[in-house]
Design a protein around this motif. Structure first.
Motif, PDB file in Angstrom:
ATOM      1  N   ALA A 131      -1.655  -6.949   6.721  1.00 31.60           N
ATOM      2  CA  ALA A 131      -0.918  -6.313   5.609  1.00 31.60           C
ATOM      3  C   ALA A 131       0.138  -5.383   6.184  1.00 31.60           C
ATOM      4  N   ALA A 181       0.566  -9.471  12.680  1.00 31.55           N
ATOM      5  CA  ALA A 181       1.627 -10.217  13.378  1.00 31.55           C
ATOM      6  C   ALA A 181       2.378  -9.287  14.334  1.00 31.55           C
ATOM      7  N   ILE A 231       2.052 -16.376   6.564  1.00 36.49           N
ATOM      8  CA  ILE A 231       2.996 -16.336   7.681  1.00 36.49           C
ATOM      9  C   ILE A 231       3.247 -14.867   7.988  1.00 36.49           C
ATOM     10  N   GLY A 232       2.934 -14.480   9.211  1.00 38.57           N
ATOM     11  CA  GLY A 232       3.215 -13.112   9.637  1.00 38.57           C
ATOM     12  C   GLY A 232       4.462 -13.114  10.495  1.00 38.57           C
TER      13      GLY A 232
END
Ligand code: BGC
Length: 250
Positions: free
Chosen positions: A72, A112, A141-142
């Protein structure tokens, strides 16, 4: 139990199905003990996840700094978004919560971004300067964006909307398996997405991570970008290593 040494930091990668941790030698970018995977509790409420973080700390008899990668947007330890996680996380000070459960000093950052830090220091981006974009193609998708090696955090490029649909709905690893897409069909969506990002940001290099990075021979040749695309090199450990690196400011 890992001996506490000043170059060793406990890294924990919080994912949708598993929470993985290991002590990391942050100077060499390697795990110094076998990693421990604990299934992510369902529902993954803040308290339930905090208990797992505490279990990781206890397993490694840890009392030093801990880096946690989380799926997040994170600002000053506070969770801002919940695209693929329990909505009850929004607004929670995850850093404080984990510190309360573990009594350790916690660094919390986007997953990510953590994977990108690891790739830039020890993996596919280590020789690279200028603009590098790491994309993790997993459940979502990061993205992690680096300018001259410096991270610009929380970019969320997986949430770009292309032809009326959020990019991760077509081009994530999960989208491929859920829709039973062939590698070629999926590569078409990823290629469209990469070209979109390329048009916006003109990077020097794309690094593709996530579970699919191991299977790169199945799809890399379908891409038509001008920008070079390379697979991530650190595979499963990138989140753990990057979370550990982040404790000293990345
Ligand atoms: C979230 C990102 C996260 C990515 C990979 C996305 O859905 O919005 O914050 O980095 O998934 O887990």
């Amino acid at each position: 139990m890992a001996a506490i040494h000043e170059t060793t930091v406990l890294g924990i990668d919080i994912g949708g199905s598993g929470i993985k941790g290991a002590p990391v030698d942050v100077e060499r970018g390697v795990l110094v003990a076998d990693r421990l995977r604990i299934p992510t509790p369902q529902p993954a409420s803040p308290e339930a996840v905090a208990q797992v973080i505490a279990a990781q700390v206890e397993h490694f008899s840890w009392s030093g700094p801990v880096g946690c990668a989380f799926p997040a947007v994170i600002k000053d330890g506070v969770v801002q978004t919940a695209a693929n996680i329990d909505k009850s996380w929004i607004g929670i000070d995850g850093r404080k919560l984990f510190e309360c459960y573990t009594k350790c000093q916690i660094t919390l950052l986007n997953d990510a971004d953590a994977a990108g830090l690891a790739e830039m220091r020890f993996g596919a981006g280590r020789e690279e300067s200028a603009l590098v974009i790491m994309l993790t193609l997993g459940t979502g998708i990061g993205s992690a964006l680096f300018m001259d090696g410096r991270l610009v955090p929380n970019t969320e490029l997986g949430h770009l909307v292309i032809r009326g649909k959020v990019a991760e709905a077509r081009a994530s690893g999960l989208a491929r398996s859920q829709q039973a897409l062939s590698w070629k069909a999926w590569a078409k969506w990823v290629d469209e997405y990469l070209r979109y990002v390329e048009d916006l940001l003109s990077p020097q290099l794309f690094i593709l991570g996530g579970g699919v990075s191991k299977k790169h021979d199945k799809y890399l040749h379908h891409f038509t970008t001008d920008t070079t695309v390379v697979p991530a090199e650190m595979c499963n450990d990138a989140g753990i290593v990057g979370a550990a690196i982040a404790t000293s400011g990345g």
